[in-house]
Design a protein around this motif. Structure first.
Motif, short mmCIF file in Angstrom:
data_model
loop_
_atom_site.label_atom_id
_atom_site.label_comp_id
_atom_site.label_asym_id
_atom_site.label_seq_id
_atom_site.Cartn_x
_atom_site.Cartn_y
_atom_site.Cartn_z
N THR A 118 0.82 -1.21 0.00
CA THR A 118 0.00 0.00 0.00
C THR A 118 0.86 1.27 0.00
O THR A 118 2.06 1.22 0.27
N TYR A 119 0.22 2.41 -0.29
CA TYR A 119 0.91 3.70 -0.21
C TYR A 119 1.52 3.86 1.18
O TYR A 119 2.67 4.31 1.33
N GLU A 120 0.72 3.51 2.19
CA GLU A 120 1.16 3.69 3.57
C GLU A 120 2.39 2.84 3.88
O GLU A 120 3.33 3.31 4.54
N GLU A 121 2.39 1.61 3.40
CA GLU A 121 3.53 0.72 3.64
C GLU A 121 4.78 1.18 2.89
O GLU A 121 5.90 1.06 3.41
N ALA B 230 5.53 4.33 2.25
CA ALA B 230 6.02 5.48 3.01
C ALA B 230 6.80 5.03 4.25
O ALA B 230 7.87 5.59 4.56
N GLU B 231 6.26 4.03 4.95
CA GLU B 231 6.94 3.51 6.15
C GLU B 231 8.28 2.86 5.80
O GLU B 231 9.29 3.07 6.46
N ASN C 81 -5.01 12.24 -3.59
CA ASN C 81 -4.44 11.33 -2.59
C ASN C 81 -3.07 10.82 -3.01
O ASN C 81 -2.15 10.70 -2.19
N TRP D 162 0.49 11.79 -1.00
CA TRP D 162 1.41 10.72 -0.53
C TRP D 162 2.81 10.91 -1.10
O TRP D 162 3.81 10.86 -0.37
N GLN E 160 4.54 14.05 0.38
CA GLN E 160 4.93 13.87 1.79
C GLN E 160 6.26 13.14 1.90
O GLN E 160 7.09 13.48 2.76
N PRO F 2 -3.55 2.80 -2.35
CA PRO F 2 -4.02 3.11 -0.99
C PRO F 2 -4.67 1.90 -0.34
O PRO F 2 -5.25 1.06 -1.03
N LYS F 3 -4.59 1.83 0.98
CA LYS F 3 -5.11 0.64 1.68
C LYS F 3 -6.62 0.48 1.52
O LYS F 3 -7.15 -0.62 1.62
N ASP F 4 -7.34 1.59 1.26
CA ASP F 4 -8.78 1.51 1.12
C ASP F 4 -9.24 1.59 -0.35
O ASP F 4 -10.38 1.91 -0.65
#
Length: 461
Positions: free
Chosen positions: A192-195, A197-198, A254, A258, A261, A318-320
């Motif tokens: 995901t985008y979030e993963e 970034a992490e 979105n 991402w 950021q 994205p996760k969703d």
């Protein structure tokens, strides 16, 4: 201009709105500096009895890709005596298409031409083609042997207009050794985008950045499709001609929020528009993750050989995100309708040869493009290649797991090259801190919508 027929007038008018066409950008469309060979012979008349039909094919495959094309042509010519194909390199996709436009009235052009995927709407609107569907129906050719998610892109209004030829999609490439050093599991890449970034935060150390994505409009198109989001109104321009760009919708905002950021967090580098620059940085170990076409896989793995292991993963989303997937890129083959019936049929015979599993296996292994024929994966050549480059399984799985819908079928519009340039300009404005994601994308969408209006007005004449 009274002597010009309606088709020639249409091509001339369309040429005005297609003036600033951008190359496909994945580095495989022929180099701008390559000197194109001379145009094919006019070949206006049908062949004399007993003589083979000559089919001139204009293509944009240079270097090693050009050698693979020449081998396919030589093998076809040697396989039968009724048709002789002459392959002629015509420079980039843009250069080739512009030459085709110029040749239409004099009939000095080819019978067969390779056109990049974003030229699809233009080719249909030009009225210069005989849809592939006509030959498929007449021959009762079984299209179920071909990859549905590849055919999907080139099918408009329920018919296949061209035959897919060189096909790719984007994947995430990552440095497995860097993942291990950062305490990340190299066998569990971010999804995901979030993963992403992490992971980028953990990978950014010792003067090295977690990632870099080239500023490439194709990637934005893919990010939309992967969220199940359409880039254009009217069913991505497929239920009826598009009149509005949806670039400034949530999917775009979105994505850019991402991306920006990570730039602000200094976990991602902005290396500009050239995918070659991110490739080089990845091979040098300066960045740990990047996006690139599946067609670059062999080159990327080879460049990293002896330095680190290359991992591959699906394009992140994205996760969703809703159901989606990737859109095919590359190019397809069109049969032009101002050539003799014999030439058009000869071109179709060559196309059938190209879709044979054996030829598709050769093309795939020697270029990195997907086989468009399912049974090509049963060929020993392909099996051996997958053993040598197991990373390619990611590309195959991603293609097969793509959910077929209007988003993943891909947008079609006559001003696609200009739209890509405007998209890239908007991405630059965001990454350079000049505009917010919403402001930049809305601005580009407004300009794209304006160009769509001009184009639609031209086509309606």
């Amino acid at each position: 201009m009274k002597h010009l027929n309606k088709k020639s007038m249409l091509l001339l008018l369309l040429a005005f709105v297609m003036m600033f066409m951008a190359a496909c950008g994945n580095g495989t469309a022929g180099n701008a500096g390559d000197k194109p060979a001379a145009g094919g012979a006019e070949n206006k008349e049908a062949p004399k009895a007993g003589e083979p039909v000559k089919v001139v094919w204009w293509h944009s495959m240079s270097g090693e890709l050009g050698k693979a094309v020449d081998k396919l042509v030589a093998d076809f010519n040697a396989s039968q005596k009724n048709v002789v194909v002459e392959a002629v390199f015509q420079g980039t996709y843009d250069e080739s298409l512009n030459k085709m436009k110029a040749s239409m009235d004099s009939k000095s052009g080819p019978a067969l031409i390779q056109v990049y995927e974003i030229g699809s709407r233009f080719m249909i609107d030009s009225k210069a083609i005989t849809p592939m569907q006509k030959f498929i129906d007449a021959d009762k050719y079984d299209v179920s042997q071909l990859e549905e998610n590849i055919l999907n892109y080139y099918t408009v209004d329920g018919k296949l207009n061209s035959m897919p030829f060189n096909t790719s999609n984007p994947i995430l490439y990552y440095n497995k050794d860097a993942f291990k050093a950062a305490g990340l599991d190299p066998e569990k890449p971010p999804v995901t985008y979030e993963e992403v970034a992490e992971a980028a935060k953990k990978l950014s150390k010792d003067g090295k950045a977690g990632a870099s994505f080239a500023i490439y409009g194709w990637f934005m198109e893919q990010f939309f499709a992967n969220q199940g989001a359409e880039l254009l109104n009217n069913g991505n321009g497929r239920t009826s001609p598009a009149t509005e760009s949806l670039l400034g919708s949530d999917a775009g905002v979105n994505t850019m929020t991402w991306w920006k950021q990570m730039i602000d967090d200094k976990t991602m580098l902005n290396l500009g528009r050239k995918t070659d620059d991110t490739k080089k940085a990845f091979a040098a170990g300066q960045i740990a993750m990047t996006l690139d076409t599946t067609a670059s896989l062999r080159g990327i793995v080879s460049a990293a050989e002896g330095k680190f292991q290359v991992g591959t993963a699906f394009l992140p989303k994205p996760k969703d995100a809703k159901d989606g997937g990737v859109i095919v890129g590359g190019a397809s083959l069109y049969i032009l309708n101002n050539r003799s019936e014999a030439e058009q049929k000869g071109a179709w015979e060559f196309i059938k040869f190209l879709t044979d599993p054996k030829q598709q296996a050769y093309w795939h292994v020697n270029t990195g493009y997907f086989p468009i024929t399912k049974k090509a994966y049963d060929e020993q050549l392909v099996k051996d290649n997958l053993t040598k480059y197991p990373q390619f399984k990611t590309a195959v799985d991603q293609l097969h797991q793509t959910k077929a819908n209007k988003a993943t079928q891909g947008a079609v519009m006559g001003v696609f090259p200009e739209a890509r340039q405007l998209t890239e300009g908007a991405i630059e404005e965001v990454l350079n801190g000049k505009k917010s994601p919403k402001e930049a994308l809305d601005g580009a969408a407004k300009e794209i919508s304006s160009k769509l209006a001009q184009y639609n007005k031209t086509v309606a004449k």
